[in-house]
Design a protein around this motif. Structure first.
Motif, PDB file in Angstrom:
ATOM      1  N   VAL A   1      11.180-105.868  48.808  1.00 52.63           N
ATOM      2  CA  VAL A   1      12.463-105.266  49.160  1.00 52.63           C
ATOM      3  C   VAL A   1      12.811-104.271  48.071  1.00 52.63           C
ATOM      4  O   VAL A   1      12.763-104.602  46.882  1.00 52.63           O
ATOM      5  CB  VAL A   1      13.571-106.340  49.271  1.00 52.63           C
ATOM      6  N   TRP A   2      13.119-103.043  48.442  1.00 55.88           N
ATOM      7  CA  TRP A   2      13.565-102.062  47.459  1.00 55.88           C
ATOM      8  C   TRP A   2      14.521-101.083  48.110  1.00 55.88           C
ATOM      9  O   TRP A   2      14.607-100.973  49.318  1.00 55.88           O
ATOM     10  CB  TRP A   2      12.387-101.341  46.807  1.00 55.88           C
ATOM     11  N   ASN A   3      15.250-100.382  47.273  1.00 56.98           N
ATOM     12  CA  ASN A   3      16.222 -99.413  47.722  1.00 56.98           C
ATOM     13  C   ASN A   3      15.763 -98.035  47.244  1.00 56.98           C
ATOM     14  O   ASN A   3      15.594 -97.811  46.050  1.00 56.98           O
ATOM     15  CB  ASN A   3      17.609 -99.748  47.155  1.00 56.98           C
ATOM     16  N   ASP A   4      15.575 -97.111  48.160  1.00 59.12           N
ATOM     17  CA  ASP A   4      15.113 -95.762  47.792  1.00 59.12           C
ATOM     18  C   ASP A   4      16.267 -94.779  47.648  1.00 59.12           C
ATOM     19  O   ASP A   4      16.059 -93.580  47.558  1.00 59.12           O
ATOM     20  CB  ASP A   4      14.107 -95.248  48.807  1.00 59.12           C
ATOM     21  N   GLY A   5      17.488 -95.254  47.640  1.00 57.94           N
ATOM     22  CA  GLY A   5      18.638 -94.380  47.495  1.00 57.94           C
ATOM     23  C   GLY A   5      19.248 -93.983  48.830  1.00 57.94           C
ATOM     24  O   GLY A   5      20.379 -93.523  48.895  1.00 57.94           O
ATOM     25  N   ARG A   6      18.505 -94.140  49.909  1.00 53.34           N
ATOM     26  CA  ARG A   6      19.021 -93.822  51.243  1.00 53.34           C
ATOM     27  C   ARG A   6      19.210 -95.083  52.078  1.00 53.34           C
ATOM     28  O   ARG A   6      19.714 -95.016  53.183  1.00 53.34           O
ATOM     29  CB  ARG A   6      18.059 -92.878  51.965  1.00 53.34           C
ATOM     30  N   GLY A   7      18.769 -96.184  51.572  1.00 55.65           N
ATOM     31  CA  GLY A   7      18.917 -97.429  52.307  1.00 55.65           C
ATOM     32  C   GLY A   7      17.927 -98.463  51.791  1.00 55.65           C
ATOM     33  O   GLY A   7      16.972 -98.153  51.079  1.00 55.65           O
ATOM     34  N   THR A   8      18.163 -99.696  52.137  1.00 52.88           N
ATOM     35  CA  THR A   8      17.288-100.775  51.704  1.00 52.88           C
ATOM     36  C   THR A   8      16.074-100.851  52.607  1.00 52.88           C
ATOM     37  O   THR A   8      16.184-100.793  53.841  1.00 52.88           O
ATOM     38  CB  THR A   8      18.038-102.115  51.736  1.00 52.88           C
TER      39      THR A   8
END
Length: 76
Positions: free
Chosen positions: A65-72
């Protein structure tokens, strides 16, 4: 006098025939327009509705699980 009457009847006959032909063509166009409208409504109303996708996690891999700045983002 007989020729004038015959000519008048011929002109009236052609006019009646042309009027009925015009009525037939116009009714055909109206009927085709109504059928086209019904077909368009049917196509638009039966568009594919979104169906939920059943996803199962592969237990042999760990879930990332990671967040790329535009969504999880969840990688299963």
């Amino acid at each position: 006098m007989k020729n004038i009457r015959s000519l008048f009847l011929a002109v009236v006959g052609v006019a009646v025939f042309a009027g009925l032909a015009l009525l037939t063509v116009s009714l055909t166009l109206v009927f085709a327009a109504i059928l086209t409208l019904f077909l368009a409504v049917r196509v638009l109303s039966t568009r594919a509705k979104p169906v939920p996708v059943r996803a199962k996690a592969d237990r042999s891999r760990s879930m990332r699980v990671w967040n790329d700045g535009r969504g999880t983002i969840i990688d299963m």
